[in-house]
Write an enzyme that holds these catalytic residues in place. Structure first.
Site, short mmCIF file in Angstrom:
data_model
loop_
_atom_site.label_atom_id
_atom_site.label_comp_id
_atom_site.label_asym_id
_atom_site.label_seq_id
_atom_site.Cartn_x
_atom_site.Cartn_y
_atom_site.Cartn_z
CB SER A 125 -0.90 -0.09 1.16
OG SER A 125 -2.10 1.16 1.26
CG ASP A 267 -6.52 -2.69 -4.56
OD1 ASP A 267 -7.22 -1.54 -4.19
OD2 ASP A 267 -5.16 -2.75 -4.19
CG HIS A 296 -5.89 -1.42 -0.91
ND1 HIS A 296 -4.93 -1.29 -1.74
CD2 HIS A 296 -5.11 -0.70 0.44
CE1 HIS A 296 -3.72 -0.68 -1.38
NE2 HIS A 296 -4.12 -0.46 -0.10
#
Length: 321
Positions: A125, A267, A296
């Protein structure tokens, strides 16, 4: 792979002051908080997660509580792990923060600890974005990068979603309810981290009246996640770190070390197509697409698959003798 776990060294938790040349503000003195754990002679990794992650990756002798990536402890326990708290996470720095500023803070930490080079950077991330900048700024010190669910820039649709979250926080600050606003922003964010398919499975019960108010079956979960987050991240930190994701930019041509990029098919926050596009423009890089219902958050939830990806990546590197 050599087993280093019988050479465990005491964990090092520390803080130091460093001058970082911030992209949007110029040179500034900042506090950097770090944690260095693992076997003393094991290969050294920088490990970094999302904006809600911190320096405590795995439980250790100095901090026994589970770390934010404790699910990967069986694999990562065989490595020396360095991580920091993100600049701005303490809410004491109310200025624009760029992902490359975080990279410079990490490089300053290597200097502070006298660590010339690492084996690899493993980032997920926001951490993947920071890892790209680390590799671009200091390829001699960051020789390989595994970037999970991070791209070269924020997708316009998710930037719009985060902008609304920040507006909610700003409104709460003006109304004197910053904690409630952060909780609301986090609840909105959760809907971008996960997927409609997961919610359909977990919260199949229809909305029901609670007194004279309709209540969705997912609200209890969302309330819990919002309250949990607002208890440890203040409004300033939320705004600035959220903003930092949207300010992230990197020229793929700047990445000249071996890179493995991982995208998740579901995602919504960092579309797999964006990650694949990045991988195609970085010479010699590898792209892996995984399937998950968790969107995600797959890097936290798909434990076995992520373990395999990390292990394969690390095994592909030339280990120091």
């Amino acid at each position: 792979m050599t087993d280093f776990r019988n050479e465990l060294a005491p964990a090092q938790l520390g803080e130091f002051r460093a001058t970082v040349d911030l992209v949007h503000c110029g040179p500034a003195e900042v506090s950097v908080r770090y944690e260095l754990t693992g076997p003393a002679t094991a290969p050294l990794l920088i490990v970094a997660g999302g904006i809600s992650a911190h320096r405590h990756v795995l439980a250790n002798d100095a901090e026994g509580e589970a770390g934010w990536w404790q699910a990967q402890s069986e694999l990562l326990a065989n490595y020396r792990i360095l991580a920091i708290d993100w600049l701005g996470a303490d809410g004491e720095f109310d200025r624009p923060i760029n992902s490359s500023d975080q990279a410079r803070a990490l490089l300053a930490t290597l200097d502070e600890l006298g660590l010339a080079q690492i084996t690899a950077f493993v980032g997920s991330s926001y951490g993947a974005m920071v890892g790209m900048h680390c590799a671009a700024i200091a390829p001699d010190r960051i020789p390989a990068l595994l970037a999970i669910s991070g791209a070269h820039r924020s997708h316009p649709f998710t930037s719009a979603q985060r902008a609304l979250q920040r507006q909610a926080v700003e409104l709460g600050e003006r109304l004197g309810a910053p904690e409630q606003a952060v909780a609301l922003a986090r609840k909105l964010a959760i809907l971008t981290y996960r997927t409609p398919e997961e919610f359909a499975q977990r919260f199949a019960q229809p909305s029901e009246l609670d007194g004279d108010r309709g209540r969705a079956s997912s609200e209890g979960y969302l309330d819990h996640m919002g309250e949990k987050h607002s208890a440890r991240m203040c409004a300033i930190a939320y705004r600035r770190l959220s903003e930092s994701i949207d300010l992230h930019r990197i020229d793929p041509a700047a990445l000249r070390v071996p890179c493995t990029f991982v995208g998740v098919d579901s995602d919504q926050l960092v579309p797999a197509a964006d990650v694949e596009t990045l991988a195609r423009t970085v010479p010699g890089s590898r792209f892996i697409r995984i399937t998950s219902i968790y969107g995600h958050d797959a890097f936290l939830k798909e434990e076995r698959e992520i373990t395999k990806i990390i292990a394969d990546f690390l095994n592909s590197l030339e280990q120091p003798q």
